[in-house]
Scaffold this motif. Structure first.
Motif, PDB file in Angstrom:
ATOM      1  N   ASP A 104      38.580  95.893  49.751  1.00 32.67           N
ATOM      2  CA  ASP A 104      39.914  95.395  49.426  1.00 32.67           C
ATOM      3  C   ASP A 104      40.552  94.682  50.622  1.00 32.67           C
ATOM      4  OD1 ASP A 104      41.826  95.163  47.323  1.00 32.67           O
ATOM      5  OD2 ASP A 104      43.102  96.568  48.411  1.00 32.67           O
ATOM      6  N   VAL A 105      40.266  95.153  51.829  1.00 33.27           N
ATOM      7  CA  VAL A 105      40.834  94.548  53.040  1.00 33.27           C
ATOM      8  C   VAL A 105      40.316  93.127  53.249  1.00 33.27           C
ATOM      9  CG1 VAL A 105      40.839  94.704  55.571  1.00 33.27           C
ATOM     10  CG2 VAL A 105      41.294  96.736  54.205  1.00 33.27           C
ATOM     11  N   VAL A 106      39.032  92.876  52.937  1.00 31.57           N
ATOM     12  CA  VAL A 106      38.438  91.552  53.184  1.00 31.57           C
ATOM     13  C   VAL A 106      38.478  90.650  51.945  1.00 31.57           C
ATOM     14  CG1 VAL A 106      36.936  92.406  55.015  1.00 31.57           C
ATOM     15  CG2 VAL A 106      36.062  92.320  52.663  1.00 31.57           C
ATOM     16  N   ARG A 107      39.044  91.147  50.875  1.00 30.17           N
ATOM     17  CA  ARG A 107      39.073  90.419  49.602  1.00 30.17           C
ATOM     18  C   ARG A 107      39.869  89.119  49.717  1.00 30.17           C
ATOM     19  NH1 ARG A 107      39.676  92.908  43.927  1.00 30.17           N
ATOM     20  NH2 ARG A 107      39.983  91.048  42.690  1.00 30.17           N
ATOM     21  N   PRO A 108      39.247  87.973  49.353  1.00 28.05           N
ATOM     22  CA  PRO A 108      39.992  86.711  49.354  1.00 28.05           C
ATOM     23  C   PRO A 108      40.861  86.600  48.104  1.00 28.05           C
ATOM     24  CG  PRO A 108      37.749  86.331  48.639  1.00 28.05           C
ATOM     25  CD  PRO A 108      37.843  87.797  48.987  1.00 28.05           C
ATOM     26  N   ASP A 109      41.770  85.620  48.102  1.00 26.86           N
ATOM     27  CA  ASP A 109      42.569  85.396  46.901  1.00 26.86           C
ATOM     28  C   ASP A 109      41.663  84.866  45.785  1.00 26.86           C
ATOM     29  OD1 ASP A 109      42.125  82.663  47.359  1.00 26.86           O
ATOM     30  OD2 ASP A 109      44.136  82.308  48.111  1.00 26.86           O
ATOM     31  N   LEU A 110      42.203  84.788  44.589  1.00 23.86           N
ATOM     32  CA  LEU A 110      41.420  84.410  43.417  1.00 23.86           C
ATOM     33  C   LEU A 110      40.727  83.066  43.592  1.00 23.86           C
ATOM     34  CD1 LEU A 110      40.655  85.519  40.684  1.00 23.86           C
ATOM     35  CD2 LEU A 110      42.642  84.381  39.710  1.00 23.86           C
ATOM     36  N   GLU A 111      41.440  82.094  44.134  1.00 24.85           N
ATOM     37  CA  GLU A 111      40.863  80.771  44.324  1.00 24.85           C
ATOM     38  C   GLU A 111      39.733  80.801  45.354  1.00 24.85           C
ATOM     39  OE1 GLU A 111      42.458  76.588  45.973  1.00 24.85           O
ATOM     40  OE2 GLU A 111      43.651  77.472  44.341  1.00 24.85           O
ATOM     41  N   GLY A 112      39.892  81.619  46.395  1.00 24.40           N
ATOM     42  CA  GLY A 112      38.896  81.709  47.449  1.00 24.40           C
ATOM     43  C   GLY A 112      37.610  82.413  47.028  1.00 24.40           C
ATOM     44  N   GLN A 113      37.681  83.225  45.977  1.00 19.40           N
ATOM     45  CA  GLN A 113      36.506  83.966  45.508  1.00 19.40           C
ATOM     46  C   GLN A 113      35.466  83.058  44.867  1.00 19.40           C
ATOM     47  OE1 GLN A 113      37.761  86.970  42.706  1.00 19.40           O
ATOM     48  NE2 GLN A 113      39.427  87.622  44.037  1.00 19.40           N
ATOM     49  N   HIS A 114      35.928  82.075  44.123  1.00 20.00           N
ATOM     50  CA  HIS A 114      35.030  81.242  43.326  1.00 20.00           C
ATOM     51  C   HIS A 114      34.136  80.415  44.237  1.00 20.00           C
ATOM     52  CE1 HIS A 114      33.920  79.642  39.413  1.00 20.00           C
ATOM     53  NE2 HIS A 114      33.762  78.482  40.017  1.00 20.00           N
ATOM     54  N   GLY A 115      32.827  80.624  44.124  1.00 25.17           N
ATOM     55  CA  GLY A 115      31.860  79.881  44.905  1.00 25.17           C
ATOM     56  C   GLY A 115      31.678  80.384  46.332  1.00 25.17           C
ATOM     57  N   MET A 116      32.388  81.437  46.712  1.00 28.97           N
ATOM     58  CA  MET A 116      32.268  81.980  48.071  1.00 28.97           C
ATOM     59  C   MET A 116      30.906  82.646  48.254  1.00 28.97           C
ATOM     60  SD  MET A 116      34.651  84.866  49.881  1.00 28.97           S
ATOM     61  CE  MET A 116      34.895  84.865  51.639  1.00 28.97           C
ATOM     62  N   ALA A 117      30.292  82.414  49.394  1.00 30.17           N
ATOM     63  CA  ALA A 117      29.011  83.055  49.708  1.00 30.17           C
ATOM     64  C   ALA A 117      29.247  84.534  50.025  1.00 30.17           C
ATOM     65  CB  ALA A 117      28.358  82.359  50.889  1.00 30.17           C
ATOM     66  N   LEU A 118      28.372  85.386  49.525  1.00 29.38           N
ATOM     67  CA  LEU A 118      28.517  86.824  49.737  1.00 29.38           C
ATOM     68  C   LEU A 118      28.488  87.165  51.221  1.00 29.38           C
ATOM     69  CD1 LEU A 118      28.851  89.531  48.280  1.00 29.38           C
ATOM     70  CD2 LEU A 118      26.367  89.754  48.304  1.00 29.38           C
ATOM     71  N   HIS A 119      27.653  86.503  52.003  1.00 27.94           N
ATOM     72  CA  HIS A 119      27.569  86.823  53.437  1.00 27.94           C
ATOM     73  C   HIS A 119      28.895  86.560  54.141  1.00 27.94           C
ATOM     74  CE1 HIS A 119      27.259  82.726  55.142  1.00 27.94           C
ATOM     75  NE2 HIS A 119      26.638  82.428  54.015  1.00 27.94           N
ATOM     76  N   ARG A 120      29.671  85.586  53.660  1.00 27.01           N
ATOM     77  CA  ARG A 120      30.995  85.324  54.247  1.00 27.01           C
ATOM     78  C   ARG A 120      31.960  86.473  53.957  1.00 27.01           C
ATOM     79  NH1 ARG A 120      33.567  80.454  52.261  1.00 27.01           N
ATOM     80  NH2 ARG A 120      35.360  81.311  53.344  1.00 27.01           N
ATOM     81  N   LEU A 121      31.924  86.979  52.744  1.00 26.53           N
ATOM     82  CA  LEU A 121      32.783  88.109  52.382  1.00 26.53           C
ATOM     83  C   LEU A 121      32.425  89.335  53.222  1.00 26.53           C
ATOM     84  CD1 LEU A 121      34.879  89.412  50.327  1.00 26.53           C
ATOM     85  CD2 LEU A 121      32.848  90.189  49.087  1.00 26.53           C
ATOM     86  N   LEU A 122      31.133  89.575  53.399  1.00 20.64           N
ATOM     87  CA  LEU A 122      30.671  90.797  54.054  1.00 20.64           C
ATOM     88  C   LEU A 122      30.668  90.715  55.580  1.00 20.64           C
ATOM     89  CD1 LEU A 122      27.653  91.625  51.711  1.00 20.64           C
ATOM     90  CD2 LEU A 122      30.022  92.445  51.545  1.00 20.64           C
TER      91      LEU A 122
END
Length: 192
Positions: A145-163
């Motif tokens: 939840d802390v690293v969660r991007p906004d809805l627009e940022g989620q679409h097409g985001m690479a998993l390695h960037r989130l993690l």
């Protein structure tokens, strides 16, 4: 295999919304291996989960009750799929498991090893023999939840960037756990 009663607060997300470009766009969740759908194998890997959410455009019958969800817009990639799955849980889990539907050799034992490795960390992911992270892992829901991007940022985001900001354990795959079904040849080569 017996249910692990110590896994309370564990929820599973199966990602089943890929395009399957090398498989003529087929819905991988419905593809059969040894008479069972790939989705059934994925759901079985979450034996210990309180709840399982399947994120993908086409519901496929499962023996275990699951919740189906779709990213908005659909086919948003693994980050959008994972976060859509998390949002679809009826009860927020402490620990979130994530698994690509095309990894039929990941089992409940695999998920248990991942949960054990994640203790005291932000999560754990399966890595193949070359050290590449696979789409099979567990994450602390609060840290996610802390690293969660906004809805627009989620679409097409690479998993390695989130993690990237998370402290993740790497768990070496054993046997065929890291095998994924990306083509008809991959499916043919998997032993039943």
């Amino acid at each position: 295999m017996d249910l692990d009663l110590t896994a309370a607060g564990f929820g599973g997300v199966v990602l089943a919304g890929g395009t399957a470009a090398r498989m003529d766009g087929v819905d991988k969740a419905s593809v059969e291996l040894a008479g069972r759908t790939l989705l059934e194998y994925a759901v079985d890997a979450f034996l210990d989960a309180d709840e399982v959410v399947v994120v993908g455009p086409d519901p496929v019958r499962t023996a275990r009750p699951v919740t189906f969800a779709v990213e908005d817009p659909p086919r948003g990639g693994p980050v959008a799929g994972l976060l859509t799955g998390v949002d679809a849980f009826l009860r927020a889990p402490r620990l979130v498991g994530v698994l690509a539907v095309d990894m039929p050799r990941v089992t409940a034992s695999t998920m248990r090893r991942l949960r054990e490795a994640a203790a005291g960390r932000d999560g754990a992911f399966l890595v193949d023999a070359d050290g590449r992270r696979q789409l099979a892992g567990v994450l602390d829901a609060a840290r996610l939840d802390v690293v969660r991007p906004d809805l627009e940022g989620q679409h097409g985001m690479a998993l390695h960037r989130l993690l990237a900001p998370l402290d993740l354990a790497e768990v070496p795959a054993t046997g065929e756990e890291a095998v994924d079904v990306d083509s008809w040849a991959d499916l043919r080569d998997l032993r039943p």
